[in-house]
Each structure stands twice: as C-alpha cells, then as structure tokens.
Design an enzyme around this catalytic site. Sequence first.
Site, mmCIF file in Angstrom:
data_model
loop_
_atom_site.group_PDB
_atom_site.id
_atom_site.type_symbol
_atom_site.label_atom_id
_atom_site.label_comp_id
_atom_site.label_asym_id
_atom_site.label_seq_id
_atom_site.Cartn_x
_atom_site.Cartn_y
_atom_site.Cartn_z
ATOM 1 N N PHE A 376 -10.828 22.871 -38.744
ATOM 2 C CA PHE A 376 -11.511 23.791 -39.643
ATOM 3 C C PHE A 376 -11.422 23.379 -41.110
ATOM 4 O O PHE A 376 -11.338 24.231 -41.999
ATOM 5 C CB PHE A 376 -10.962 25.217 -39.459
ATOM 6 C CG PHE A 376 -10.645 25.529 -38.022
ATOM 7 C CD1 PHE A 376 -11.658 25.734 -37.116
ATOM 8 C CD2 PHE A 376 -9.337 25.538 -37.569
ATOM 9 C CE1 PHE A 376 -11.384 25.968 -35.779
ATOM 10 C CE2 PHE A 376 -9.045 25.768 -36.241
ATOM 11 C CZ PHE A 376 -10.077 25.989 -35.332
ATOM 12 N N CYS A 377 -11.429 22.071 -41.356
ATOM 13 C CA CYS A 377 -11.335 21.559 -42.728
ATOM 14 C C CYS A 377 -10.095 22.100 -43.433
ATOM 15 O O CYS A 377 -10.136 22.420 -44.626
ATOM 16 C CB CYS A 377 -12.592 21.882 -43.537
ATOM 17 S SG CYS A 377 -14.072 21.056 -42.940
#
Length: 831
Positions: A376-377
């Site tokens: 998720f970055c």
Amino acid sequence: GITYLDHAGSALFPESLLKAFTDDLRNNVYGNPHSQNISSKLTYDTIEHVRYRILQHFHTTAEDYTIIFTSGCTAALKLVAEAFPWIPEGTEQTSSRFCYLTDSHTSVVGMRGITASMNVLSVPIKPKEIFLSEKNRLPAEEQNCTTPHLFSYPAQSNFSGTKYPLSWIQDIKSEKLCPMKIPGKWFVLLDAASYVSSSPLDLGVHQADFIPISFYKIFGFPTGLGALLVNNRIAPLLRKTYFGGGTAAAYLAGEDFYFPNKSIAERFEDGTVSFLDIIALKHGFDVLEKLTGGMEKIKEHTFALAHYTYTVLSTLKYANGAPVVRIYSDTDFNNPDIQGPIINFNVLDENGEVIGFSQVDKMASLYNIHVRTGCFCNTGACQLHLGISNEDIRRNLQAGHVCGDDVDLVDGRPTGSVRISFGYMSSFEDAQTFLKFIIATRLSTSDTEIPFQSSVTKLTTESVPDDHPSFNNADKLSPIPHISDRELRNNSSVTNMTVNWQPPEAEAESIRAAVSETAVPTCRRGGKPITVTNIYVYPIKSCSAFEVTEWPVGKQGLLYDRNWMVVNQNGVCITQKQEPRLCLVNPSIDLKKNIMVIQAEGMDPISVSLEENTGKEAVIYESKVCSHRVKTHDCGEGIAGWFSLFLGYPCRLIRQSSDMKNRSHQKNTKGLSSATNISLSLVNEAQYLLINVASILQLKEHVSARLEEPLEIEELIRRFRANIVISAPESFEEEEWAEISIGALRFQVMGPCSRCQIICIDQQSGERNKEFLQSLSAARGRKTNFGIYLMNQPLHSSFPDILSVGCQVLPVLKENTEIQPPTSSEEKCSG
C-alpha cells in the site's frame, strides 16, 4: 453486483455529482482564468469560491490558510520539499532536518530525495519514538535558534487506519515534543490524504503548517486534482525557482529579472490550473453534504462498519482454535478518534501459515469483492507489522519481488497483506458479503475436502453474533450441470493438417543429443512414454480454442496463436475476465484459403484474411498486453460491427503488427542460446502453455468431490486454455522439468502458470463457477499454479517445424531433481 472495499484507495463518485457537474458545464461557458473576458472572469470567480468552500470544509478561513491547487497529494508534498526554506549542511548556521514518521506514504518518504540534493539530512522516526521525544527538549539557552526543521506524519495511517494524535501538531510546534534533539524551529506537515476521506479535520484547532490532500479520496471525482493548504505564517518563507505561466507579476525575457505574483496561491500554481475539475469540487461538497449530513456522520458510519467487521473477523477460529486471519492493527477498534475505517490482515490456514495476498485477491474477485493488496505504498508500516527486516527487503528484491507485483510469499513469509476500507457509501451488506466470503473460502464441506493433504480442519463460526444468522452458513455454490465422463479423444471437428512430416532417425538422434546430456528418459520405471494428446490454437485472445492435430510453429509460438485481440472503444484489451461471452466466439484458421473464419451462435460467419494489411490505409495502434507494448493494426469496420453486435457494445478487432522493428513485446530468456530475444504474440507470459492430463485427472477428483457432480475431463482441459496437452505418468511431474523436446522442437520451461478466475468460466457456455479456483487453491496447498510456460528455440534444421499430436516428449529435469536411468524406447511422432 460489486462489493467495493478500497475506499482508502479511492472513493466512488455518486451519479448526482456527475449530473450536477455536467449540467453546470451545459449551462455555463468557462474560459481560461488567465484571460480577462466574461467567461474567463466567471471561471476565476468560481475558482475563488471553491477555495473558500475548501477552507470552510476544514473549519478555517483565508486569513489563516492559502489553498494551492496541485495535481494531487504527491505533487503537494513535492512542492513542500522544493519550497521549504531549508538550511543546508556546511553553513555557519545550524542545518535543517527533515523528519518523517516511518508509518508514512511513499510520497512522504520520497521527499528525502529532494532534501538530499539540497544537502539536508533526513531522519526517519518510529511511532513509539515520538511518545518518548520529550527527552529531546533543549535547554532554554538553545531555544532561540531559528533554523527551520520539518516534521511530517500522517493523520491516519493508510496501512492500518491508526489515527495519530492531532495534538502532536501543537506539541511539536511548542517544542513540548521534539522529533530529535537539535536547536531550531519545528514546522509540521500533516499528511491528511487518508484521514479526510472519512473524518472531519478542524484546522481552526489543529493548525498544521502544511496539509496536502487529494480530492478523489473524498469525492471519487475529479481525479488528478489535489491541494496544498499552507499556513499563512509560513507561506512568505517558501522559496521558488521555476516560474510558469500566471505566476509572474513581471519578468524580462532578455535579462534575469522576475517578480512573483503577490498571491501566494497564484505564485505556486504554475500554468493554467485544471479549472473545470476545480469547478467540479463545488458540486462534490454540495452532494457530500446532501447525501451524508457532513463528515462527522461519515466518521461514525464508516467506523461502525469497520468495528463490526473487525469484531467478527477477529473471532473466527478453526476447529483447532487457530485464528482464520491475522489482523495488523495498533488498536482494538473501540474508538473512532484513534482508529479509521481500515482493516489490514492476512488470511491464515489451520496451521497458522499465511495464505498469500494474491491468492486471497483472486478468490475475492470471484465473489466480485474489490480489495487492495501488497504494502500500500507504505513500506515502513508493512515492515513494522509483518516483521520484515531491511535485509528481507533487499533479499526479496534480488529474488525478483518489486512493489506492486503478485509475489506474495518469499520463503513462506508474506511480502504484503490484504486491506479493506469503508467509505460513506459503504453498507452493512458490504461488510456481510465480505465476511461471508472469508467464511465460504475457509469452510470445508467434507472430510474429503483436500484429498492431496493428510488432514482437513473445518472452520467454526460459533463466535459469530447470533443476531446475524446469515454468517452461520456460508453461501453454497451452485454446482455445474451433470456431465458424464468420457475418454480423451480427437473429435470430428479437429482440423487435420496435411503437413505430415517425420524427421529421419539420424535427425531425431541429433535432436535428442542437442537437448542435454542429462536428458530424462522417455519412460519412467515401468511407465508409458510421454506424448502430446491435444494441440490448441487461440487465434483471438480470450476467444474459443481451435483444436488441431498438427500445426506449424512460428517465431512467436504456434502459427497465428493469439495474433488478434478484441478491444473496447478506448483501445483497451477485452478478456474473459470482463466479458465471459468471448469464449462463445469460435475462430478457425484455414491455411489453404488463407483466411480465419469466425463463428458464434446467432451470428452469420465472417472471415478475415490472414494477409496482413500493410497498405497506407492501415490504421496502426500501440496497445498494451500485461504491461508490454505491442504494435497493432485495426481489422476494419466489418469485423468491428460483427463483434459489437455480438457483445452488445462498441468494440473492435485488432491484429498484432508483424513489423519486428516495431515490436517491444519481447522477453529475454535464461538457458537458451546467448543473446536470444524471444518474441511474443499477444499472450500474457510465454509462447506456450502446457498442461498434463494426469494433473487434470487428479484435480478432477477434487473438484468433483466438492461439487458432488461428475465432470467431463475435456471440459476441465478447455478451462485451462493450454496450447499443448500431454499425457505423462505422474501428476504434476511437469513442474520438475527444466526443458523439453517435442520432435524437432526444443522448449525452455519458464515456470508455473499462476491461474486467475478465467478457469472458473465454462468454455462451452460462458457460465462462471467460482468453485474451480477455490478447489485448485485447496488442492495445490494455497497456490493456484497449474501448467507450465514454455519458450521455444527452434533448432536450425532443414525441415519445417511442426508440432503434432502423438509426438513423444523428452523432458530434462531440474538440476536438483533425481534423474531416472534411460530406457531403450524410441521416439515416435505420428502424422
């Protein structure tokens, strides 16, 4: 029918927002705001009104904050990094520091690239260290230093939904908390992108210096538009080097003279802003208020859904007491002030082993549930919660795992997780659907559930609240119609090619010698030779198979295999994932007439020439297949009309260009001759896909047991859409092969094929049955691998390369596999 659970990724836009926006555009003319005419003045005034509306939404005014429009939160963060008044290392004054919480988005961590170029040190701070940062307070005599430092943290973690205290803002600015012990003045950047999608933010109380946001996180539309809210106390200190259109009060082209626009917003908005998208924001705020009653109600609603889902999910147990999921959270979901509507988890098996996130994602897609998977970055939070060390990250990279891919397990350890998140349009039914999915996919139906494993553990749902009885029984999946089993055979519709050829024995011997000195025998101990039983060509990607007994081999695989594909009106490839009815389209190749005939029930047959249209009138497109760029050309209006009529919406048939100079859809392969650059058609991964009948038979027993219905083996074979079907003595022995030869052809094994939901589609009817992917996952020990990819390196022979049913298969085992002694069986290749 979609259950959308990725609101932290993007909100969904309501229909009323689009209608209000398009009505506005129909009723008004909006010109470039940098002009002075009436339509341009209307645009300028509307943009200013939207600025005030944004400030009002965050409970502040233009006296305290300035709105700078950007292309998104990331661009806003980049602007801060470039414009902040850093003091670099090496000066007489104390140098600046950029500190950021490790639980931060990639775009925040990426700011250190800019600060490093300015000779400013970046310091990562773990969340627990902030709570201990009071010890970093400086003595009074050192508190007069004015060196500016910047501390960034998220109001809400996009990984776990943890809400960090907004009180940190004032505590850090007042030096009650100090990210690190260094003289200077601290400014605070509050990354609010995730937070403001579901929670109210009062900037009148929590006066951060910089607040970057993206509006699609709130409204779903427009995308590509964000803003940086800048506290007016820091705004005059910001520095800027580049100046674009609209930012200058005056400048000279012939001399180095530039005077910036007085307005802070216009000084930093280079060029013409996205003014129509900004106008859409007005309608976004109106619709949001009308539908929900405001952000406080959104906060309560979304948290209630997350709390309920977390409560049920965290209590699901297997019969042996093992949890079904491992939830990554810093809270117990009891307080919406410290927890947002995000649940991050991994699914476990009954032994406590993680089931890879890509497998969970595939299963979720069968239930039409949209989730987010990976890291998720937010690598920092991912490392913290999953226990991934820095060395693990480097080792995983060397093993081929990169951000955003589907490599979910390395050495049995997870590289990421699954995230669900709720938005204001989420419903209780969405939460129920998700929980039913978890129960259904982990629920065993009988003691013969997993015939390939020694034991089966059933899921218990006793802990599910009694007031939701629908959770106590997972939805039963509809069985497919009764199909009688029959032996594999070549049916009468199989095309018989007249290219009968068999190499002389001397040629065959040289082929065998060329494969490898360690060639696996053609027969196992007391077994039968391995032979080709079926050959399938798929001229049009995702359409029906064309079965043949013999077929020429070209530079990209079987001749004409996946040379065409159907695209929508935007030029995007359509596959059975989006359109299962493609399997009802039956293309066949007539090499003598040099045409492809396309048929479908209720449609007149239509033919397409095999000759490529290379004339000046040919329309050339650049398309993408699984991230690979390919050159294609359109096949004309006639066939486009045929497909559009059959599918019921505009689409076209395009063909891959044979111009090798323009093709970039190529793969470098290991193990083949040096400098080999294997060219691909419109396939996803490799030139060929091979499956083994013995493996099909073992899977057939498993699926039949779950469905309690007999299955026809031909139906299963067609679901796996292989080019080459072989009959080997042992199931899944093909996964131990490094390379094989079939007749004069030598193939490199590129690895296993990880299956998607297309195998759930009956290739004769187009009907879906999600049981197939679930059965495959259960049978293969949580993996969905079935079949192997092959690349072909044709031998330099004077004979044409032909692949034929009945040809014997000579495999070479991987180096770490025991090799059986050879037998005296001779290669046979029938015509």
